[in-house]
Design an enzyme around this catalytic site. Structure first.
Site, mmCIF file in Angstrom:
data_model
loop_
_atom_site.group_PDB
_atom_site.id
_atom_site.type_symbol
_atom_site.label_atom_id
_atom_site.label_comp_id
_atom_site.label_asym_id
_atom_site.label_seq_id
_atom_site.Cartn_x
_atom_site.Cartn_y
_atom_site.Cartn_z
ATOM 1 N N SER A 3 0.811 -1.213 0.000
ATOM 2 C CA SER A 3 0.000 0.000 0.000
ATOM 3 C C SER A 3 0.848 1.268 0.000
ATOM 4 O O SER A 3 0.359 2.337 -0.365
ATOM 5 C CB SER A 3 -0.941 -0.013 1.206
ATOM 6 O OG SER A 3 -0.201 -0.096 2.412
ATOM 7 N N ASP A 39 10.617 0.502 -1.917
ATOM 8 C CA ASP A 39 9.591 -0.409 -1.404
ATOM 9 C C ASP A 39 9.219 -0.050 0.032
ATOM 10 O O ASP A 39 9.984 0.611 0.745
ATOM 11 C CB ASP A 39 10.098 -1.860 -1.464
ATOM 12 C CG ASP A 39 8.960 -2.875 -1.488
ATOM 13 O OD1 ASP A 39 7.778 -2.474 -1.353
ATOM 14 O OD2 ASP A 39 9.243 -4.073 -1.650
ATOM 15 N N GLY A 40 8.059 -0.532 0.431
ATOM 16 C CA GLY A 40 7.587 -0.357 1.805
ATOM 17 C C GLY A 40 8.253 -1.360 2.734
ATOM 18 O O GLY A 40 9.142 -2.122 2.332
ATOM 19 N N ASP A 54 7.548 -3.658 6.689
ATOM 20 C CA ASP A 54 6.636 -3.981 7.789
ATOM 21 C C ASP A 54 7.219 -3.575 9.132
ATOM 22 O O ASP A 54 6.485 -3.182 10.028
ATOM 23 C CB ASP A 54 6.304 -5.476 7.750
ATOM 24 C CG ASP A 54 5.546 -5.806 6.475
ATOM 25 O OD1 ASP A 54 4.500 -5.178 6.243
ATOM 26 O OD2 ASP A 54 6.022 -6.623 5.684
ATOM 27 N N LYS A 68 9.956 -7.666 5.791
ATOM 28 C CA LYS A 68 9.000 -7.420 4.726
ATOM 29 C C LYS A 68 8.257 -8.722 4.436
ATOM 30 O O LYS A 68 8.691 -9.770 4.860
ATOM 31 C CB LYS A 68 9.730 -6.964 3.451
ATOM 32 C CG LYS A 68 10.392 -5.615 3.618
ATOM 33 C CD LYS A 68 11.105 -5.135 2.354
ATOM 34 C CE LYS A 68 10.309 -5.310 1.103
ATOM 35 N NZ LYS A 68 8.964 -4.682 1.178
ATOM 36 N N GLY A 69 7.145 -8.574 3.718
ATOM 37 C CA GLY A 69 6.465 -9.785 3.270
ATOM 38 C C GLY A 69 5.103 -10.021 3.869
ATOM 39 O O GLY A 69 4.460 -11.017 3.550
ATOM 40 N N LEU A 70 4.614 -9.089 4.710
ATOM 41 C CA LEU A 70 3.244 -9.298 5.205
ATOM 42 C C LEU A 70 2.256 -9.221 4.037
ATOM 43 O O LEU A 70 1.159 -9.745 4.108
ATOM 44 C CB LEU A 70 2.894 -8.293 6.305
ATOM 45 C CG LEU A 70 3.651 -8.459 7.640
ATOM 46 C CD1 LEU A 70 3.011 -7.625 8.728
ATOM 47 C CD2 LEU A 70 3.766 -9.910 8.081
ATOM 48 N N GLU A 94 10.448 -9.631 -4.152
ATOM 49 C CA GLU A 94 11.083 -8.408 -3.616
ATOM 50 C C GLU A 94 12.558 -8.658 -3.338
ATOM 51 O O GLU A 94 13.419 -7.848 -3.682
ATOM 52 C CB GLU A 94 10.367 -7.959 -2.337
ATOM 53 C CG GLU A 94 8.988 -7.374 -2.596
ATOM 54 C CD GLU A 94 8.185 -7.083 -1.346
ATOM 55 O OE1 GLU A 94 7.189 -6.340 -1.457
ATOM 56 O OE2 GLU A 94 8.515 -7.593 -0.257
HETATM 57 C C1 A5P Z 1 4.926 -7.002 0.441
HETATM 58 O O1 A5P Z 1 5.193 -8.349 0.501
HETATM 59 C C2 A5P Z 1 5.577 -6.355 1.606
HETATM 60 O O2 A5P Z 1 6.929 -6.617 1.747
HETATM 61 C C3 A5P Z 1 5.309 -4.897 1.708
HETATM 62 O O3 A5P Z 1 6.272 -4.171 1.055
HETATM 63 C C4 A5P Z 1 5.321 -4.515 3.111
HETATM 64 O O4 A5P Z 1 4.489 -5.459 3.729
HETATM 65 C C5 A5P Z 1 4.804 -3.130 3.399
HETATM 66 O O5 A5P Z 1 3.477 -3.058 3.000
HETATM 67 P P1 A5P Z 1 2.575 -1.774 3.252
HETATM 68 O O6 A5P Z 1 3.241 -0.643 2.598
HETATM 69 O O7 A5P Z 1 1.263 -2.143 2.605
HETATM 70 O O8 A5P Z 1 2.467 -1.629 4.716
#
Ligand code: A5P
Length: 227
Positions: free
Chosen positions: A30, A84-85, A87, A97-99, A106
């Site tokens: 997101s 990238d974002g 967690d 990461k990876g939620l 990634e």
């Molecule tokens: C995707 O697998 C994740 O690694 C996301 O990059 C991470 O979970 C951050 O997600 P949000 O930006 O939705 O919090």
């Protein structure tokens, strides 16, 4: 400020690292969504040109295509910058990461980035990895129980991720196990041990990878640099 506004603010800082001619790694989630939309906007306005991007999930592929960002599959030359974002982010910019389930792609893309930039809101900051979130691990379905048992022996509670009451399946067709550590743990040692477990495809600890994080809070966006 709303959570969405914070994500967008962090993403707006990160996309300033994208220049014409670059190969760009596009994250998933997101927050990464705002980076993708921002890059698409920069292309549309002519602020940058001749970029190509490696997407880290089918959803990111879809967003990038919709935004007119040319895609390529990651190759031996990696990417100039990946955004990238996260967690969870520790003070040294190690992250979980990876939620969102895209950790394998990634890791493939972001480990090959000359510059890996993290984005997120201040709620993602922790004093140590595993404080709030589990470590996601993508594994093969074949031998699932044996792999899960081995992960448990590393000192965590491995829980099969579910969505809508059914096992979650990644873009790669695999299950994900979320490993909950009740106690602080040695991230490098555990990362090595997880990677060495037969049946494991990838884990969500991204250690020694990110150089910069943009973290948005109500007071604005702060830039953190890897010490
Ligand atoms: C995707 O697998 C994740 O690694 C996301 O990059 C991470 O979970 C951050 O997600 P949000 O930006 O939705 O919090």
């Amino acid at each position: 400020m709303s959570a969405e506004a914070l994500k967008e603010k962090a993403a707006q800082e990160a996309i300033k690292h994208v220049e014409s001619g670059m190969r760009v790694g596009l994250g998933t989630g997101s927050t990464a969504k705002y980076a993708i939309l921002g890059i698409a906007e920069m292309l549309k306005n002519g602020d940058i040109r001749d970029i190509k991007a490696a997407a880290t999930s089918k959803e990111t592929e879809r967003l990038a295509t919709e935004g007119g960002i040319p895609l390529f599959e990651i190759d031996g030359d990696g990417v100039d910058v990946a955004i990238d974002g996260m967690d969870e982010v520790a003070p040294n910019l190690d992250v979980i990461k990876g939620l969102g389930g895209a950790l394998l792609r990634e890791k493939i893309v972001e480990s090959r980035a000359k510059l890996f930039v993290l984005i997120g809101d201040a709620s993602k900051r922790v004093s140590r990895l595993g404080e709030k979130t589990p470590v996601p691990v993508e594994i093969l379905q074949f031998g699932f129980d044996s792999t899960r048992k081995d992960l448990e022996r590393l000192g965590c509670r491995p829980v099969l991720r579910e969505r809508d009451g059914k096992p979650f399946v990644s873009d790669n067709g695999n299950p994900i196990v979320d490993c909950y550590f009740d106690e602080p743990f040695d991230t490098h040692a555990v990362a090595l041990a997880i990677s060495a477990t037969p049946g494991v495809l990838e884990h969500g600890m991204f250690l020694d990878m990110a150089k910069i994080a943009y973290v948005a809070g109500d007071d604005g966006v702060i830039r953190l640099d890897r010490p």
